[in-house]
Scaffold this motif. Structure first.
Motif, short mmCIF file in Angstrom:
data_model
loop_
_atom_site.label_atom_id
_atom_site.label_comp_id
_atom_site.label_asym_id
_atom_site.label_seq_id
_atom_site.Cartn_x
_atom_site.Cartn_y
_atom_site.Cartn_z
N UNK A 96 44.65 66.88 64.89
CA UNK A 96 44.96 65.55 64.35
C UNK A 96 44.35 65.37 62.97
N UNK A 97 43.14 65.90 62.77
CA UNK A 97 42.52 65.82 61.45
C UNK A 97 43.31 66.64 60.44
N UNK A 98 43.73 67.84 60.83
CA UNK A 98 44.53 68.68 59.94
C UNK A 98 45.85 68.00 59.61
N UNK A 99 46.48 67.36 60.60
CA UNK A 99 47.73 66.63 60.37
C UNK A 99 47.54 65.53 59.34
N UNK A 100 46.44 64.77 59.46
CA UNK A 100 46.18 63.70 58.51
C UNK A 100 45.92 64.20 57.11
N UNK A 101 45.25 65.35 56.98
CA UNK A 101 45.00 65.92 55.65
C UNK A 101 46.31 66.36 55.02
N UNK A 105 48.04 65.19 51.51
CA UNK A 105 48.48 66.12 50.45
C UNK A 105 49.92 65.81 50.05
N UNK A 106 50.79 65.57 51.04
CA UNK A 106 52.19 65.25 50.73
C UNK A 106 52.29 63.93 49.98
N UNK A 473 42.41 60.81 55.17
CA UNK A 473 43.30 61.23 56.25
C UNK A 473 44.31 60.11 56.49
N UNK A 474 45.59 60.44 56.45
CA UNK A 474 46.65 59.45 56.63
C UNK A 474 47.22 59.55 58.04
N UNK A 479 48.43 54.46 57.42
CA UNK A 479 47.06 53.96 57.37
C UNK A 479 46.08 55.07 57.00
N UNK A 480 45.09 54.73 56.16
CA UNK A 480 44.16 55.72 55.63
C UNK A 480 42.80 55.59 56.29
N UNK A 481 42.19 56.72 56.58
CA UNK A 481 40.81 56.80 57.05
C UNK A 481 40.09 57.86 56.23
#
Length: 655
Positions: A96-101, A105-106, A473-474, A479-481
């Motif tokens: 999930x963290x990798x997905x948000x990063x 990036x996109x 992380x999106x 939403x951003x964290x």
């Protein structure tokens, strides 16, 4: 020795460039003509037919452009999105963290533009590209970031002809070239030797009139790596540990041993590193740069691709329909020309009727006279000859050409938004679905390309984000964290130091979903919840109805909706329907109803009564206990003097 190796590397690079260029020359020429055919006005006629017409009019009626736009815009409404999944249960949070990063990036890269440009070329010419690169986000920053950039000229990319994978992940080299003016080349590379470059016969393909070809030369350099299985459960490469610690490989092993970590198993792996340097064909313009990934970061996206006799043949939507479009232009042009060349119907008269009035009648078809005179002795009036007819055969052929284009693309009137034989909404939707199914291969190929991009990013992120840093992380809703990578904290239960958000430890799979964009999903959510409230509102429990109404308002993009959203949310938090967020006021304790108050008062009265009875019983029990525990007094009798006399039996023990 170094000079000889440098010369050998240049010769190898030239050989590879010539091989890659010759391999794609014919295919690129056809794709280039396809793109010009649909995008550049004046390229939809066959050269021989154009030459035969000379100065005669040539008209174009572009039908294919709308068919291409339909596919491209359909994709923009339902963009494929990569999903990162953990291989094991312990990897779920890291995935999930990798997905948000990756989402961040996109977002920062405006990756949608890169995807759109690549997909546009794939639909029209059969192929397109985008690239993944690293750069500093700010001028005053020392931390590298990852970006996704468009490739606006796909014909500048030339892959290893020996690559057989669709995404070209098995290519050993790749070129990305550009032609720049000589003056700009001198400004960029002042140390380059243009004099020897002009005299080098081996570089004739690297220069044109007033321009120099500069190419990025990507290659995979073979190397051997030591894979270690450590006693703490990690499986890592020794050179990665050495690079992260800034030590040599032997020193890294000593450091592990000193830290109490043992090497359980190890083996040698045949691997490679990816490096890039710039060249003008005559010399190297930069030193080799090692890219932080095992992949060459150029991502292809295809329209239609088939391997025939070992050779990849690729094309887009335009090439199979060029003949139909050309015929349509020819037939419509011929029909227009026939009508335009048909003279205005002349008058049939006797000369005696208009004798002396020839000037009026000669200009009758060019001047707007209010009347045309005839002589008084004319025995009849002039009449016009029959009007020229429009060639119906040409119009029928043009209509057939139009239908041929629809049949070839699989997109009929309903798909293009025009009126058709379908009248009901269900029939129109079914016809649109048929058109979407006929062209789904384009969006599916884009999904494959985005999946490959996500694989490259998953491989790159731990290499680029290799030190402690705070990253944005999106979430899926935008939403951003903020998360701190490689954060060391002390476990309160064990007292040992543990590392949080260590994305290097996770193992991930990549999948792709195709569906409406988030903005489209929000509109659909508003429509769905509003409809449900209208149909089921009276029968829903108030908390559920309130939550559905809030969800509809939350997904609306209207002026002032944010204030209504915030007020509505506070109300739902106060009602206990929603959980408070960080910073929200906690909901007040629930207020009892009148029935609950009456019941509580009754229970309190009964409790008081039971308490009084229990207290009275306790007092009585204590009194009885005191009486039972008191000493028994001896029997006494009164004496005549008024005193007491002991009972004789007491003393003798008769009692």
């Amino acid at each position: 020795m170094a000079e000889a190796q440098n010369r050998d590397a240049l010769n190898e690079m030239r050989r590879r460039y010539a091989l890659a260029s010759d391999h794609v020359k014919d295919a690129y020429d056809k794709s280039r003509d396809d793109v010009r055919f649909v995008d550049v006005p004046g390229h939809q006629w066959d050269a021989k037919l154009r030459a035969r017409r000379g100065d005669r009019p040539i008209y174009e009626f572009p039908k294919l452009a709308s068919h291409c736009r339909q596919i491209i815009n359909e994709m923009r409404q339902s963009r494929p999105q990569a999903k990162i999944r953990g291989v094991e249960e312990s990897d779920r949070a890291l995935a999930e963290l990798m997905q948000g990063i990756i989402r961040n990036i996109e977002s920062v890269s405006n990756a949608e533009q890169a995807y759109d440009i690549g997909f546009d070329f794939a639909v029209k010419g059969g192929f397109g590209f985008w690239r993944i690169c690293t750069d500093y986000a700010k001028d005053d920053d020392f931390e590298l970031d990852i970006f996704i950039k468009p490739v606006r000229n796909p014909f500048a990319v030339k892959f290893d002809p020996a690559a057989v994978e669709i995404d070209r992940r098995d290519a050993n080299f790749c070129f990305v070239e550009e032609l720049i003016p000589v003056e700009e080349f001198r400004a960029r590379y002042p140390k380059a030797d243009l004099h020897d470059f002009d005299e080098d016969s081996a570089c004739k393909d690297w220069r044109e009139a007033g321009q120099v070809r500069v190419a990025e030369y990507w290659e995979k350099v073979p190397r051997k790596r030591r894979l270690l299985a450590l006693s703490d459960g990690r499986v890592v490469f020794l050179d990665d540990i050495a690079g992260q610690s800034g030590l040599g490989e032997d020193e890294a092993l000593e450091f592990l041993a000193a830290s109490g970590i043992q090497v359980v198993r190890e083996r040698e792996v045949q691997s490679h590193k990816v490096q890039m340097r710039l060249t003008n064909g005559h010399e190297w313009l930069t030193e080799p740069y090692e890219f932080p990934s095992k992949f060459i970061p150029i991502v292809p996206v295809w329209g239609n691709i088939q391997n025939i006799d070992g050779e990849d043949v690729f094309y887009g939507m335009v090439r199979p329909n060029k003949d139909q479009q050309r015929l349509h232009n020819v037939h419509r042009t011929a029909a227009i020309e026939a009508v335009a060349k048909a003279p205005k119907a002349p008058f049939v008269v006797k000369l005696g009727w208009i004798k002396g009035l020839e000037r009026f009648w000669r200009n009758a078809n060019s001047e707007d006279y209010p009347f045309l005179p005839v002589n008084d002795d004319a025995d009849a009036l002039p009449q016009r000859a029959p009007q020229a007819e429009i060639p119906a055969a040409l119009l029928q052929l043009a209509a057939l050409d139009n239908e041929d284009i629809k049949a070839s693309t699989g997109q009929y009137d309903a798909s293009l938004g025009a009126r058709s034989n379908e009248t009901s909404g269900r029939a129109i939707t079914a016809r649109k679905m048929q058109g979407a199914t006929a062209t789904f291969n384009y969006i599916d190929n884009l999904a494959y390309a985005i999946r490959y991009s996500a694989e490259i990013l998953v491989d790159m992120i731990p290499r680029v984000y290799d030190t402690q840093r705070v990253v944005r992380v999106l979430g899926e809703d935008g939403g951003a964290k903020w998360k701190t990578l490689y954060q060391e904290v002390v476990d309160p239960t064990t007292g040992q130091t543990v590392m949080l958000n260590d994305i290097r430890k996770g193992k991930y799979d990549v999948t792709v979903t195709v569906g409406p964009s988030y903005a489209t999903q929000r509109l659909e959510a508003v429509d769905a919840f509003t409809t449900l409230l209208g149909q089921m509102g009276p029968g829903l429990p108030p908390p559920i109805a309130s939550l559905m109404a809030y969800t509809a308002i939350h997904n609306m993009d209207l002026p002032g909706s944010d204030k209504v959203d915030e007020a509505f949310r506070k109300l739902l938090v106060q009602m206990g329907v929603m959980q408070p967020r960080e910073g929200d006021e906690p909901p007040p304790p629930p207020q009892p109803s009148p029935a609950e108050v009456a019941k509580a008062e009754k229970d309190a009265a009964q409790a008081a009564l039971y308490g009084a009875q229990a207290e009275r019983q306790q007092i009585e029990n204590q009194a009885a206990s005191q009486i039972l525990q008191a000493p028994i007094m001896p029997a006494m009798d009164f004496t005549p003097q008024g005193g007491f006399m002991p009972d004789p039996g007491y003393a003798t023990g008769a009692y």
